[in-house]
Design an enzyme around this catalytic site. Structure first.
Site, short mmCIF file in Angstrom:
data_model
loop_
_atom_site.label_atom_id
_atom_site.label_comp_id
_atom_site.label_asym_id
_atom_site.label_seq_id
_atom_site.Cartn_x
_atom_site.Cartn_y
_atom_site.Cartn_z
N GLN A 511 0.82 -1.20 0.00
CA GLN A 511 0.00 0.00 0.00
C GLN A 511 0.86 1.26 0.00
O GLN A 511 1.82 1.36 0.77
CB GLN A 511 -0.92 0.02 1.22
CG GLN A 511 -2.10 -0.93 1.13
CD GLN A 511 -3.18 -0.46 0.17
OE1 GLN A 511 -3.08 0.60 -0.46
NE2 GLN A 511 -4.23 -1.26 0.03
N GLU A 561 -1.31 -15.50 -3.75
CA GLU A 561 -0.73 -14.41 -4.55
C GLU A 561 -0.03 -15.03 -5.75
O GLU A 561 0.64 -16.07 -5.64
CB GLU A 561 0.25 -13.59 -3.72
CG GLU A 561 1.06 -12.57 -4.48
CD GLU A 561 0.20 -11.51 -5.15
OE1 GLU A 561 0.48 -11.17 -6.32
OE2 GLU A 561 -0.75 -11.02 -4.50
N ASP A 675 -8.49 -8.43 -1.56
CA ASP A 675 -7.97 -7.11 -1.92
C ASP A 675 -7.44 -7.20 -3.35
O ASP A 675 -6.22 -7.20 -3.57
CB ASP A 675 -6.88 -6.67 -0.94
CG ASP A 675 -6.43 -5.23 -1.18
OD1 ASP A 675 -7.08 -4.53 -1.98
OD2 ASP A 675 -5.43 -4.81 -0.57
N CYS A 703 -9.87 -0.85 -4.55
CA CYS A 703 -9.38 0.46 -4.95
C CYS A 703 -10.14 0.96 -6.18
O CYS A 703 -9.85 2.04 -6.67
CB CYS A 703 -7.88 0.39 -5.27
SG CYS A 703 -7.46 -0.79 -6.58
#
Length: 781
Positions: A511, A561, A675, A703
């Site tokens: 971030q 990931e 996320d 986002c």
């Protein structure tokens, strides 16, 4: 039949305005409106084109005849007669209270097209050399023009064909795919005058062609530049910088509310016929159409210089000077000009200083900067990543003193270059950065210097793009001391969140606003209702920041990931902070999410105790080998070595296999925190989350609210009783859909399962002074 019956049902606006006389009501009937029997039509008097009333105490509804009658447009007449409150044709149409026109009318379409054209015209700022030796305009720019609003898919040949079909004579035409801007050069003034008369305002793919002048900007190399309107980097990067911070928060909160309303509207459309609407859709009427309560917006603890990662482009300014900074707009609209980041409040002074050092070096470099129009050049981009010390964040002028480590990544394209010359340039660049850092007051930290060799068109490089570690010259005697050559293992900096230390590799996600990220992750943990018996899935985990910060509150964390270096960082971060209840998997979430849910939550499959040797479990096997893979430059490791290492790891863990399985059975609560990047979650991930019955709580951090709305449509709408028909439309029709419409289309194919429901949402201002903010939503079932 359904549409015609709906038109006969009075709307809310009609019900309100039925109490008021229309412009066709006789003046003598105004005082006796209440005496007219029910069902009796009023007599028409002489029609008035203007809305005038004899009684000044009575005024019409502000929405009177502000929209076209849909039934009249389809059938050519209206069965409502004189009682219809909608306009029949453009002549009766009136402006809305906000001085806008019905978007379906000709006036509304023209107004929208004009606004779009003006907005794009203001953004055209082209500063690249594009003549390419093909008979360009030379020094006489008066015979050249810039064409705006061209289709993006057109090439130079398409532009030439279009101009020739109109009978326009010209000398030279240039157009590149992906841009809405083209260039046209004429032989003489007579051709120019005749061509402009023909081309100006000509319709091209539902847009009107605009013509702008070509203005020169020259450099030492006599490259021609093109400019329509100058725009500052402050306006392009931080458009809200001139507003007070309170106004910024209100504007972002209002934007999030509109997205929540859009979710409700699209969820209504996505619900199958014959089923009642979900309870959360019905309850939205009580909260202004929102899909759930918006709890508010969380302020950023740091508002100036908060970005710990900045990407500066190398290009030319509007004056033709080599510049390192920010692009002033989108390349598709013809914007290639770069301006220095001297007045951008979100950029730290350290990042600005390194951009200035790099710009000074490029001014004397023998290798050219990247030309976006020709896709050639050498120097492309500078990325500055900062690692902060643990402690309190501050907005003071000395906030840069909290930065302890800096990583510099210089992106280049080595195609067609000489290796010896490149090596010399890299050595000079490293010396320039080292000397510039020492010459600054106070001295700038410089931990890692890397070079990324990227040969693609866009500056966005793949995560596995080759990286090269450069030695940083030492002070005093000027001797070079080489850094370790293992880039992926050693090229890293560190940052801190919630008193945890995180190792960050060059391409790993972290971030950009560390202080606001602390508040975001704490809120996600509070909403997830975590406990010792909770199994937490951290989807798109990056370097493991979310899972690791919440690991002390749960029984086990499973992170997923696809970036191998980020997974290596996550495993390293778990060891650094002494967290043993975390497991990270290097794979795409859509490939392993379904099998992981079955492995950890399906009791029948766990009792079988099958060895992890199937194809579906191959991504899981990569967990123990990701760190070993990250230490090798070549990604293509021999398969036997990997399998041998995996077998050894399985043998080492064989003694603890049974206790691990028993621990899995004790998880009474399973929570997923996602996320995802801006494109959102993959449909297969959504399907896995939606169809597993044990997963009751989902925290979605986004986002990009647009993709959150699209994903929530698939997660929160009821399943169809029967499988939706595929039809023969194919992918060609789906490509034209918006994100919400595509989500509604995919929701029809969702297997029968219990949907989630939006419970509450919150905005977190991760990006002050910009239009963007993070949005977090709690979904339950």
């Amino acid at each position: 039949m359904a549409s015609s019956s709906m038109d006969q049902i009075p709307s809310a606006a009609e019900t309100l305005t039925s109490q008021l006389p229309s412009d066709n009501t006789p003046t003598d009937a105004v005082s006796s409106i209440g005496d007219i029997p029910v069902g009796e039509k009023r007599k028409r008097a002489d029609e008035e084109t203007n809305l005038e009333w004899s009684d000044p105490n009575l005024t019409p509804s502000p929405w009177f005849k502000t929209s076209l009658c849909s039934y009249f447009r389809r059938e050519g007449n209206c069965s409502h007669g004189t009682t219809c409150r909608y306009a029949h044709g453009e002549a009766e149409l009136r402006q809305k209270p906000d001085n806008t026109w019905d978007p379906t009318s000709e006036r509304g379409k023209k107004a929208k097209m004009s606004e779009t054209a003006e907005a794009e015209e203001e953004e055209v700022l082209f500063t690249e050399d594009m003549m390419d030796g093909e008979g360009g305009c030379g020094d006489d720019l008066s015979l050249s023009k810039c064409l705006l609003h061209l289709p993006r898919k057109w090439l130079s040949d398409d532009l030439k064909m279009f101009v020739r079909q109109l009978g326009v004579e010209f000398k030279f035409a240039k157009k590149r795919r992906g841009m809405t801007v083209g260039f046209l050069t004429f032989e003489n003034a007579q051709q120019l005058h005749s061509g402009l008369q023909t081309l100006e305002g000509k319709a091209v793919c539902n847009k009107n062609l605009k013509i702008a002048d070509v203005l020169p900007r020259t450099t030492d190399k006599n490259e021609t530049k093109y400019l329509v309107k100058i725009k500052s980097a402050r306006e392009a990067v931080t458009p809200l910088a001139d507003l007070s911070y309170a106004d910024q928060l209100e504007q972002k909160k209002a934007s999030i509310m509109q997205w929540l309303k859009k979710l409700t509207r699209n969820a209504r459309k996505a619900c199958p016929n014959g089923k009642s609407l979900p309870e959360w859709v019905l309850q939205s009427r009580d909260i202004g159409g929102l899909s759930c309560n918006l709890e508010g917006i969380i302020e950023s603890p740091v508002r100036n210089g908060y970005r710990n990662k900045c990407e500066f482009s190398a290009g030319y300014s509007v004056e033709g000077k080599v510049t390192v900074g920010f692009l002033l707009g989108n390349f598709s609209a013809g914007v290639t000009a770069v301006e220095e980041p001297v007045d951008c409040p979100n950029i730290s002074k350290i990042s600005c200083r390194y951009a200035s050092i790099f710009q000074t070096f490029l001014e004397n470099s023998r290798l050219p900067v990247w030309n976006k129009y020709k896709n050639c050049g050498f120097w492309r981009q500078l990325t500055v990543r900062e690692g902060r010390k643990p402690g309190v964040f501050s907005n003071n002028e000395d906030a840069e003193t909290s930065i302890a480590e800096v990583m510099l990544i210089v992106q280049v394209c080595t195609t067609g270059t000489d290796e010896a010359e490149v090596a010399t340039e890299f050595e000079a660049m490293a010396k320039a950065f080292a000397e510039g850092a020492r010459a600054s007051n106070p001295t700038l930290p410089l931990t890692v210097l890397l070079v990324q060799d990227h040969q693609g068109i866009s500056n966005v490089a793949a995560p596995d793009c080759p990286l090269r570690l450069l030695p940083i010259p030492m002070s005093d005697n000027g001797a070079n001391q080489d850094q370790p050559t293992n880039v992926l293992a050693e090229a890293r900096i560190h940052d801190h969140i919630n008193n945890l230390r995180f190792s960050i590799s060059p391409t790993a996600f972290f971030q950009v606003n560390t202080g606001a990220a602390e508040k975001l992750y704490s809120l996600a943990g509070d909403w997830a209702d975590l406990g010792p018996d909770t199994l937490l899935f951290d989807v798109c985990c990056g370097t493991g920041t979310i899972g690791l910060t919440l690991a002390h509150r749960v029984g086990m964390v499973i992170g997923i990931e696809m970036n191998a270096s980020a997974v290596s960082d996550a495993e390293r971060n778990a060891k650094i902070n002494g967290l043993s209840n975390c497991k990270f998997i290097c794979s795409k979430a859509e490939d392993v999410m379904s099998s992981l849910l079955k492995e950890y939550l399906d009791v029948s499959q766990m009792e079988e105790a099958k060895p992890l040797s199937k194809a579906n479990d191959d991504p899981d096997k990569q967990i123990s080998s990701t760190e070993a893979m990250s230490n090798v430059d070549d990604q293509s490791l021999p398969t036997p070595n990997i399998q041998e290492e995996l077998q050894n790891n399985e043998q080492k863990d064989s003694s603890s296999a049974e206790p691990e399985r028993s621990t899995k059975l004790q998880f009474k609560n399973v929570v997923a925190i996602v996320d995802p990047p801006r494109p959102g979650l993959h449909p297969d991930v959504i399907k896995a989350l939606r169809t597993h019955p044990r997963l009751k709580t989902l925290v979605y951090i986004s986002c990009n609210p647009e993709t959150l709305v699209a994903n929530a449509i698939e997660l929160c709408t009821p399943s169809f009783l029967e499988k939706a028909e595929q039809g023969n439309h194919g992918f060609r029709k789906q490509r034209r859909m918006g994100t919400a419409a595509s989500a509604r289309h995919r929701a029809k194919k969702m297997p029968a399962s219990e949907p989630f429901r939006p419970v509450k949402a919150m905005a977190v201002d991760i990006f002050p002074h910009t239009d963007h903010c993070e949005m977090i939503m709690l979904l339950k079932r």
